[in-house]
Design an enzyme around this catalytic site. Structure first.
Site, short mmCIF file in Angstrom:
data_model
loop_
_atom_site.label_atom_id
_atom_site.label_comp_id
_atom_site.label_asym_id
_atom_site.label_seq_id
_atom_site.Cartn_x
_atom_site.Cartn_y
_atom_site.Cartn_z
N HIS A 191 6.84 -7.70 7.49
CA HIS A 191 5.65 -8.53 7.59
C HIS A 191 5.36 -8.99 9.02
O HIS A 191 4.20 -9.14 9.40
CB HIS A 191 5.75 -9.74 6.66
CG HIS A 191 5.56 -9.40 5.21
ND1 HIS A 191 6.33 -8.46 4.56
CD2 HIS A 191 4.68 -9.88 4.29
CE1 HIS A 191 5.93 -8.38 3.30
NE2 HIS A 191 4.94 -9.23 3.12
N GLU B 204 4.80 -3.46 -1.38
CA GLU B 204 5.63 -4.63 -1.69
C GLU B 204 6.71 -4.28 -2.72
O GLU B 204 7.82 -4.82 -2.67
CB GLU B 204 4.76 -5.78 -2.21
CG GLU B 204 3.77 -6.33 -1.19
CD GLU B 204 4.42 -7.23 -0.13
OE1 GLU B 204 5.64 -7.43 -0.16
OE2 GLU B 204 3.67 -7.71 0.75
N ARG C 2 14.76 -16.84 1.44
CA ARG C 2 13.43 -16.38 1.06
C ARG C 2 12.73 -15.63 2.19
O ARG C 2 11.85 -14.79 1.95
CB ARG C 2 12.57 -17.56 0.59
CG ARG C 2 11.21 -17.13 0.06
CD ARG C 2 10.49 -18.24 -0.66
NE ARG C 2 9.17 -17.82 -1.09
CZ ARG C 2 8.35 -18.53 -1.85
NH1 ARG C 2 8.73 -19.71 -2.30
NH2 ARG C 2 7.16 -18.06 -2.19
N HIS D 3 -3.27 -5.53 3.47
CA HIS D 3 -1.97 -6.16 3.75
C HIS D 3 -0.82 -5.20 3.48
O HIS D 3 0.09 -5.05 4.31
CB HIS D 3 -1.83 -7.41 2.89
CG HIS D 3 -0.50 -8.09 3.02
ND1 HIS D 3 -0.07 -8.68 4.18
CD2 HIS D 3 0.52 -8.25 2.12
CE1 HIS D 3 1.14 -9.19 4.01
NE2 HIS D 3 1.52 -8.94 2.77
N ARG E 120 -4.91 -34.18 -3.71
CA ARG E 120 -3.47 -34.10 -3.38
C ARG E 120 -2.65 -33.34 -4.41
O ARG E 120 -1.45 -33.53 -4.53
CB ARG E 120 -2.89 -35.49 -3.14
CG ARG E 120 -3.53 -36.22 -1.98
CD ARG E 120 -2.81 -37.53 -1.66
NE ARG E 120 -3.41 -38.17 -0.51
CZ ARG E 120 -4.42 -39.03 -0.56
NH1 ARG E 120 -4.96 -39.33 -1.74
NH2 ARG E 120 -4.91 -39.57 0.53
N HIS F 65 1.84 -8.23 10.22
CA HIS F 65 0.86 -9.27 10.55
C HIS F 65 0.25 -9.03 11.94
O HIS F 65 -0.91 -9.41 12.19
CB HIS F 65 1.50 -10.65 10.49
CG HIS F 65 1.76 -11.11 9.08
ND1 HIS F 65 2.53 -12.23 8.79
CD2 HIS F 65 1.38 -10.60 7.88
CE1 HIS F 65 2.59 -12.38 7.48
NE2 HIS F 65 1.90 -11.41 6.91
N ASN G 67 9.96 -11.26 3.75
CA ASN G 67 9.00 -10.91 4.80
C ASN G 67 9.39 -9.65 5.56
O ASN G 67 8.87 -9.40 6.65
CB ASN G 67 8.84 -12.07 5.78
CG ASN G 67 8.10 -13.25 5.16
OD1 ASN G 67 7.02 -13.09 4.61
ND2 ASN G 67 8.70 -14.42 5.23
N GLU H 169 11.39 -21.47 1.78
CA GLU H 169 11.67 -20.50 2.83
C GLU H 169 12.43 -21.10 4.01
O GLU H 169 12.09 -20.91 5.18
CB GLU H 169 10.37 -19.84 3.33
CG GLU H 169 10.59 -18.48 3.96
CD GLU H 169 9.30 -17.76 4.32
OE1 GLU H 169 8.99 -17.70 5.51
OE2 GLU H 169 8.63 -17.28 3.39
N LYS I 192 12.13 -11.70 -7.05
CA LYS I 192 11.50 -12.81 -6.34
C LYS I 192 11.85 -14.14 -6.99
O LYS I 192 12.11 -15.13 -6.29
CB LYS I 192 9.98 -12.63 -6.29
CG LYS I 192 9.33 -13.73 -5.44
CD LYS I 192 8.00 -13.33 -4.87
CE LYS I 192 7.53 -14.34 -3.84
NZ LYS I 192 6.20 -14.03 -3.30
N LYS J 297 3.58 -19.80 -2.69
CA LYS J 297 3.01 -19.78 -1.35
C LYS J 297 1.49 -19.69 -1.47
O LYS J 297 0.97 -18.80 -2.12
CB LYS J 297 3.50 -18.56 -0.56
CG LYS J 297 4.81 -18.77 0.18
CD LYS J 297 5.02 -17.57 1.09
CE LYS J 297 6.28 -17.71 1.90
NZ LYS J 297 6.47 -16.54 2.79
#
Length: 358
Positions: free
Chosen positions: A246, A183, A239, A263, A119, A250, A243, A235, A225, A141
């Protein structure tokens, strides 16, 4: 050359250390909790940096390592289980520290393993690609891919520190350097028009691996960032601007198969599509779209996506994490340097962009 930035989050603050060449073990040692350390890397990075890091740490720590195959296609439950297996087989306890030594795939997988093992255990990021230095290593992330969607299984889990050594970029293949530059350009487009001008003026130096220019770009991107993560760690709002490109990107990655397009390559083509839709909505000019295309080409990035059936693309967009109540939300440009998250766009304009008829 050394720069230190700080990321402020609700769980804890942590440093980003940016250097031109360093003793990795010496830099990360103060952030290791307990005596057990597990370094996770891939077969490419293993040959370059693993042994020096292990040698530097094992005088003070019990050091284990896990070496995964190199590639986005291995960012799966099957391969993250190899990390869990090693942790269990070596009787690692809650005070183990996981160190991600590699690019974005290794960072995401190691971070998710750290978030979920017992955990939550300590972890450190040593990103060795430009993309991971400016983006995926910062902000917590973590996750793995699912066959039906990228990064759909994961958690927010902040590292104890991030170590970005510019020397590691000198061993990057040209294609990986370009992918990371996507990026970098993204930050300029969504946050700082002056940074875009700086990138246009310095792209030749950046692509030639000038360490001073690279350190400047990495520091600026990490600060952008860090500022956003401090405001919106999970997010829920601002935030999502990170993306930009993205959602379109994606679609490319999922449709073509993870790893076929890097990517950053997919994001580059996706940013052009997002810019085209922004232009169709009357927010930016055709000259702005051309400028964006030109800076991406200067970074040796693709500006056109592969041929994907429009309805297929729209279906894949429904798996995007920004979908709310069945509505696709996109990050678009109000102007160069200013982005917004919106679901208020004309579906026919989106379809025109996806069918390349704009």
């Amino acid at each position: 050359m050394k720069a230190n930035l700080t990321v402020h989050t609700q769980s804890h603050d942590y440093p980003i250390i940016i250097t031109s060449q360093c003793d990795m073990a010496k830099e990360v040692a103060p952030y290791i909790k307990g005596k057990q350390v597990m370094v996770v890397t891939n077969t490419t990075v293993e040959k370059l940096y693993l042994q020096d890091l292990v040698n530097g740490l094992e005088a003070d720590f019990e050091v284990l390592s896990v070496v995964l195959p190199d590639g986005e296609q291995y960012k799966t439950q099957q391969y993250i289980n190899k990390i869990y297996d090693a942790l269990m087989d070596n009787h690692c306890s809650r005070d183990v520290t996981l160190i991600a030594l590699g690019g974005g795939v290794i960072g995401d997988m190691t971070g998710f393993a750290a978030a979920s093992f017992m955990r939550g255990v300590n972890f450190i990021q040593i990103p060795t690609t430009l993309l991971s230095q400016v983006d995926s290593s910062v902000g917590g992330k973590t996750g793995i891919n699912h066959p039906k969607g990228k990064n759909m299984i994961g958690a927010f889990w902040q590292p104890q520190m991030v170590l970005a050594d510019m020397h590691t970029l000198t061993t990057l293949p040209q294609r990986e350097l370009s992918a990371g530059m996507a990026e970098v350009i993204k930050y300029a487009l969504i946050m700082d028009a002056d940074f875009l001008t700086w990138l246009e003026d310095n792209m030749s130096a950046l692509m030639s691996l000038d360490k001073v220019a690279l350190a400047e770009a990495v520091a600026r991107c990490c600060q952008y960032k860090a500022d956003i993560v401090a405001q919106d760690e999970r997010e829920s709002g601002k935030r999502a601007l990170l993306n930009f490109g993205h959602t379109f990107g994606h679609v490319i990655e999922t449709h073509e198969g993870y790893g076929k397009w890097l990517h950053g390559e997919a994001v580059a083509a996706g940013m052009v599509q997002a810019a085209q839709l922004s232009q169709q909505m009357g927010w930016i000019s055709e000259q702005d779209v051309q400028r964006i295309s030109e800076v991406l080409k200067a970074a040796q990035l693709p500006i056109k996506p592969p041929a994907i059936d429009t309805q297929t693309a729209l279906g894949l967009m429904q798996h995007d994490k920004k979908v709310k109540s069945g509505q696709v939300r996109l990050i678009l440009l109000k102007s160069v340097g200013e982005a917004v998250v919106t679901a208020d766009f004309d579906q026919t304009l989106l379809e025109a962009v996806l069918t390349d008829t704009v």
